[in-house]
Write a protein that holds these residues in place. Structure first.
Motif, PDB file in Angstrom:
ATOM      1  N   ALA A  26       0.830  -1.199   0.000  1.00 38.68           N
ATOM      2  CA  ALA A  26       0.000   0.000   0.000  1.00 38.68           C
ATOM      3  C   ALA A  26       0.869   1.255   0.000  1.00 38.68           C
ATOM      4  O   ALA A  26       1.824   1.361   0.768  1.00 38.68           O
ATOM      5  N   ALA A  27       0.529   2.203  -0.864  1.00 38.23           N
ATOM      6  CA  ALA A  27       1.298   3.438  -0.973  1.00 38.23           C
ATOM      7  C   ALA A  27       0.541   4.639  -0.416  1.00 38.23           C
ATOM      8  O   ALA A  27       1.016   5.766  -0.503  1.00 38.23           O
ATOM      9  N   SER A  28      -0.643   4.406   0.153  1.00 33.47           N
ATOM     10  CA  SER A  28      -1.443   5.496   0.702  1.00 33.47           C
ATOM     11  C   SER A  28      -2.422   4.927   1.719  1.00 33.47           C
ATOM     12  O   SER A  28      -2.647   3.707   1.769  1.00 33.47           O
ATOM     13  N   LEU A  29      -3.036   5.817   2.508  1.00 33.05           N
ATOM     14  CA  LEU A  29      -4.053   5.349   3.441  1.00 33.05           C
ATOM     15  C   LEU A  29      -5.265   4.811   2.695  1.00 33.05           C
ATOM     16  O   LEU A  29      -5.930   3.889   3.182  1.00 33.05           O
ATOM     17  N   ALA A  30      -5.551   5.352   1.513  1.00 37.34           N
ATOM     18  CA  ALA A  30      -6.673   4.833   0.719  1.00 37.34           C
ATOM     19  C   ALA A  30      -6.445   3.367   0.370  1.00 37.34           C
ATOM     20  O   ALA A  30      -7.366   2.534   0.457  1.00 37.34           O
ATOM     21  N   GLU A  31      -5.216   3.029  -0.022  1.00 40.44           N
ATOM     22  CA  GLU A  31      -4.901   1.636  -0.358  1.00 40.44           C
ATOM     23  C   GLU A  31      -4.905   0.765   0.895  1.00 40.44           C
ATOM     24  O   GLU A  31      -5.329  -0.394   0.856  1.00 40.44           O
ATOM     25  N   LEU A  32      -4.437   1.319   2.024  1.00 37.37           N
ATOM     26  CA  LEU A  32      -4.501   0.568   3.282  1.00 37.37           C
ATOM     27  C   LEU A  32      -5.954   0.293   3.666  1.00 37.37           C
ATOM     28  O   LEU A  32      -6.287  -0.799   4.137  1.00 37.37           O
ATOM     29  N   MET A  33      -6.819   1.273   3.463  1.00 36.64           N
ATOM     30  CA  MET A  33      -8.228   1.078   3.789  1.00 36.64           C
ATOM     31  C   MET A  33      -8.847  -0.027   2.932  1.00 36.64           C
ATOM     32  O   MET A  33      -9.651  -0.823   3.411  1.00 36.64           O
ATOM     33  N   LYS A  34      -8.468  -0.089   1.665  1.00 35.98           N
ATOM     34  CA  LYS A  34      -8.981  -1.158   0.798  1.00 35.98           C
ATOM     35  C   LYS A  34      -8.538  -2.525   1.306  1.00 35.98           C
ATOM     36  O   LYS A  34      -9.308  -3.490   1.283  1.00 35.98           O
ATOM     37  N   GLU A  35      -7.299  -2.601   1.770  1.00 38.49           N
ATOM     38  CA  GLU A  35      -6.801  -3.870   2.315  1.00 38.49           C
ATOM     39  C   GLU A  35      -7.589  -4.268   3.558  1.00 38.49           C
ATOM     40  O   GLU A  35      -8.018  -5.422   3.696  1.00 38.49           O
ATOM     41  N   THR A  36      -7.777  -3.333   4.475  1.00 40.18           N
ATOM     42  CA  THR A  36      -8.471  -3.664   5.715  1.00 40.18           C
ATOM     43  C   THR A  36      -9.954  -3.910   5.493  1.00 40.18           C
ATOM     44  O   THR A  36     -10.577  -4.690   6.217  1.00 40.18           O
ATOM     45  N   ALA A  37     -10.535  -3.263   4.478  1.00 38.90           N
ATOM     46  CA  ALA A  37     -11.949  -3.486   4.181  1.00 38.90           C
ATOM     47  C   ALA A  37     -12.197  -4.892   3.652  1.00 38.90           C
ATOM     48  O   ALA A  37     -13.292  -5.444   3.814  1.00 38.90           O
ATOM     49  N   ALA A  38     -11.165  -5.465   3.028  1.00 41.71           N
ATOM     50  CA  ALA A  38     -11.313  -6.811   2.456  1.00 41.71           C
ATOM     51  C   ALA A  38     -11.072  -7.913   3.473  1.00 41.71           C
ATOM     52  O   ALA A  38     -11.244  -9.091   3.180  1.00 41.71           O
ATOM     53  N   ALA A  39     -10.670  -7.533   4.700  1.00 39.45           N
ATOM     54  CA  ALA A  39     -10.346  -8.529   5.732  1.00 39.45           C
ATOM     55  C   ALA A  39     -11.539  -8.792   6.635  1.00 39.45           C
ATOM     56  O   ALA A  39     -12.420  -7.954   6.804  1.00 39.45           O
ATOM     57  N   ASP A  40     -11.562  -9.997   7.214  1.00 40.70           N
ATOM     58  CA  ASP A  40     -12.543 -10.283   8.262  1.00 40.70           C
ATOM     59  C   ASP A  40     -12.180  -9.564   9.557  1.00 40.70           C
ATOM     60  O   ASP A  40     -13.044  -9.080  10.287  1.00 40.70           O
ATOM     61  N   THR A  41     -10.870  -9.514   9.837  1.00 44.03           N
ATOM     62  CA  THR A  41     -10.376  -8.973  11.097  1.00 44.03           C
ATOM     63  C   THR A  41      -9.001  -8.346  10.859  1.00 44.03           C
ATOM     64  O   THR A  41      -8.272  -8.776   9.966  1.00 44.03           O
ATOM     65  N   VAL A  42      -8.670  -7.347  11.673  1.00 43.13           N
ATOM     66  CA  VAL A  42      -7.363  -6.697  11.578  1.00 43.13           C
ATOM     67  C   VAL A  42      -6.690  -6.719  12.950  1.00 43.13           C
ATOM     68  O   VAL A  42      -7.333  -6.483  13.974  1.00 43.13           O
ATOM     69  N   VAL A  43      -5.386  -7.031  12.945  1.00 42.01           N
ATOM     70  CA  VAL A  43      -4.545  -6.895  14.136  1.00 42.01           C
ATOM     71  C   VAL A  43      -3.391  -5.991  13.704  1.00 42.01           C
ATOM     72  O   VAL A  43      -2.662  -6.333  12.776  1.00 42.01           O
ATOM     73  N   ALA A  44      -3.226  -4.827  14.349  1.00 38.51           N
ATOM     74  CA  ALA A  44      -2.261  -3.870  13.813  1.00 38.51           C
ATOM     75  C   ALA A  44      -1.556  -3.095  14.917  1.00 38.51           C
ATOM     76  O   ALA A  44      -2.085  -2.915  16.012  1.00 38.51           O
ATOM     77  N   THR A  45      -0.359  -2.606  14.578  1.00 41.53           N
ATOM     78  CA  THR A  45       0.460  -1.848  15.514  1.00 41.53           C
ATOM     79  C   THR A  45       0.412  -0.356  15.222  1.00 41.53           C
ATOM     80  O   THR A  45       0.068   0.429  16.094  1.00 41.53           O
ATOM     81  N   ARG A  46       0.775   0.038  14.019  1.00 42.42           N
ATOM     82  CA  ARG A  46       0.856   1.473  13.721  1.00 42.42           C
ATOM     83  C   ARG A  46      -0.500   2.146  13.893  1.00 42.42           C
ATOM     84  O   ARG A  46      -1.546   1.609  13.515  1.00 42.42           O
ATOM     85  N   TYR A  47      -0.454   3.335  14.437  1.00 44.63           N
ATOM     86  CA  TYR A  47      -1.663   4.091  14.755  1.00 44.63           C
ATOM     87  C   TYR A  47      -2.581   4.234  13.544  1.00 44.63           C
ATOM     88  O   TYR A  47      -3.796   4.027  13.637  1.00 44.63           O
ATOM     89  N   HIS A  48      -2.018   4.588  12.394  1.00 46.51           N
ATOM     90  CA  HIS A  48      -2.874   4.822  11.235  1.00 46.51           C
ATOM     91  C   HIS A  48      -3.292   3.530  10.536  1.00 46.51           C
ATOM     92  O   HIS A  48      -4.229   3.546   9.743  1.00 46.51           O
TER      93      HIS A  48
END
Length: 415
Positions: A292-314
């Motif tokens: 992912a090169a942007s928050l928009a692309e990160l959002m697409k990744e997380t939207a496609a997941a059942d669940t997210v486990v993450a460290t970085r704030y954004h």
């Protein structure tokens, strides 16, 4: 709107933007969206860490934040030390000249008033102080918009941060603890407000339907970080990093043993080696890495997941914004505050002491409540959108008092 014959407002944006941190750039994108919607007449440029990236990606002129190009490399030789020292002097004049050309300077989000990650006072705290001090000197309104703050132990860093905040013409924070931290440092916060993180103002991608109870288990996004502790953990940095990496690797391996596809996420260019280490250690086709090169692309990744486990704030912000049940590997109070604000305060795990077994228990508990938590996140996101509308209205009143509101498009209508 600008009246005929009236010069357009000159707006600068300032920070470690375009430097590889997706969260910082997402905050910039949110502020640019606000400016283009409500103040299209404004002339905008940037003083930032990665001017080439900012100019190419956002279409605004950009100037390098530091005169000395080796600013973020460790200086061990006499020449490098002299270069850094000279750079500090040159930057004082460069920053003053840049500030003087503007009516308004906006510092968009970011943890500019904290030291939760390793930080030296003569680095960004010094740059922020130069900005705010010269803004006061030249009567350029400097706004710290939706920023993060935290208690700071190092006295020189704390002094620079305190005076930067005092010199700013406008301050708002991304959580109540940030405002409390600045009050404790001696800043008068009586008129300062708290709003959700600026990234919640970005457009939300369409979410994929989550896996049903009878279907195959869906993908899990695991957001990783090149984590070595905070500013006060330098003596234990490698130990903290090894423990974090070992715990996350064991957790990913357990997910794979359950047949779960795992998608590794990052939020900064420096996180790449952590991804490579986990891929090598787990060695399974079920584990892949997003680019992912942007928050928009990160959002697409997380939207496609059942669940997210993450460290970085954004990473957390992106997952929560798209309504995906999320578990935080929390490395600072800001992560805990964000999770609590979004109704998932029970699902935090300490990044400094990752216990893979305990993490797996929390993960399974989170998934059992998935449908309920998705409804909670939908409600909390509606509240965040309204609050950010208020943030931008307040910003216009503070920084653009002569704007003709009868003809201006409001940010909420533009969205």
């Amino acid at each position: 709107m600008t009246s005929a014959g009236e010069a357009p407002v000159r707006v600068g944006v300032f920070g470690l933007l375009g430097s590889g941190n997706l969260g910082n750039d997402g905050s910039l994108e949110a502020v640019l969206g606000y400016l283009r919607a409500e103040h299209p007449e404004a002339v905008v440029d940037a003083l930032c860490g990665g001017p080439e990236v900012v100019a190419a990606r956002y279409g605004i002129p950009a100037t390098r934040l530091h005169w000395y190009r080796g600013e973020y490399r460790t200086a061990s030789r006499a020449g490098a030390i002299a270069g850094k020292g000279l750079g500090k002097l040159v930057d004082a004049f460069r920053t003053a000249a840049w500030v003087r050309r503007h009516d308004v300077v906006i510092v968009p989000g970011m943890g500019v008033l904290e030291a939760t990650l390793p930080l030296r006072p003569w680095g960004f705290p010094y740059s922020l102080f130069l900005l705010c001090a010269t803004g006061r000197l030249f009567r350029t309104r400097v706004a710290l918009v939706g920023v993060g703050a935290a208690p700071i132990g190092d006295r020189p860093t704390r002094a620079l941060v305190r005076w930067s905040a005092r010199f700013a013409a406008y301050r708002s924070y991304r959580d109540a603890m940030s405002r409390d931290a600045m009050r404790a440092m001696g800043v008068d916060t009586a008129r300062d407000e708290v709003y959700p993180d600026l990234a919640f103002a970005l457009p939300t991608p369409l979410a994929s339907a989550p896996s049903g109870p009878t279907g195959p288990p869906g993908p899990v996004c695991v957001g990783v970080m090149d984590f070595h502790g905070g500013n006060d953990d330098r003596a234990r940095a490698e130990e903290i990093h090894r423990r974090y990496l070992d715990g996350v690797t064991r957790f990913v391996r357990a997910l794979v043993a359950d047949g779960r596809p795992v998608r590794l996420l990052t939020g900064d260019e420096c996180d790449g080696p952590v991804v490579a280490t986990i891929l090598d250690a787990v060695d399974s086709p079920l584990v892949t890495a997003a680019e992912a090169a942007s928050l928009a692309e990160l959002m697409k990744e997380t939207a496609a997941a059942d669940t997210v486990v993450a460290t970085r704030y954004h990473n957390l912000v992106c997952a929560l914004k798209v309504g995906t049940p999320t578990l935080a590997l929390s490395y600072a109070a800001k992560s805990d505050a964000l999770m609590d604000r979004m109704g998932l305060g029970a699902y935090c795990h300490p990044a400094r002491e990752v216990d893979a077994d305990r993490l797996l228990e929390q993960f399974r508990a989170l998934e059992r409540r998935s449908a309920e938590l998705r409804r909670t996140l939908t409600e909390r996101n509606l509240v965040a959108a309204r609050q950010l509308g208020d943030q931008f209205t307040a910003l216009t009143a503070a920084l653009f008092p002569t704007t003709d509101h009868a003809h201006a498009h409001t940010y909420r209508e533009a969205r």
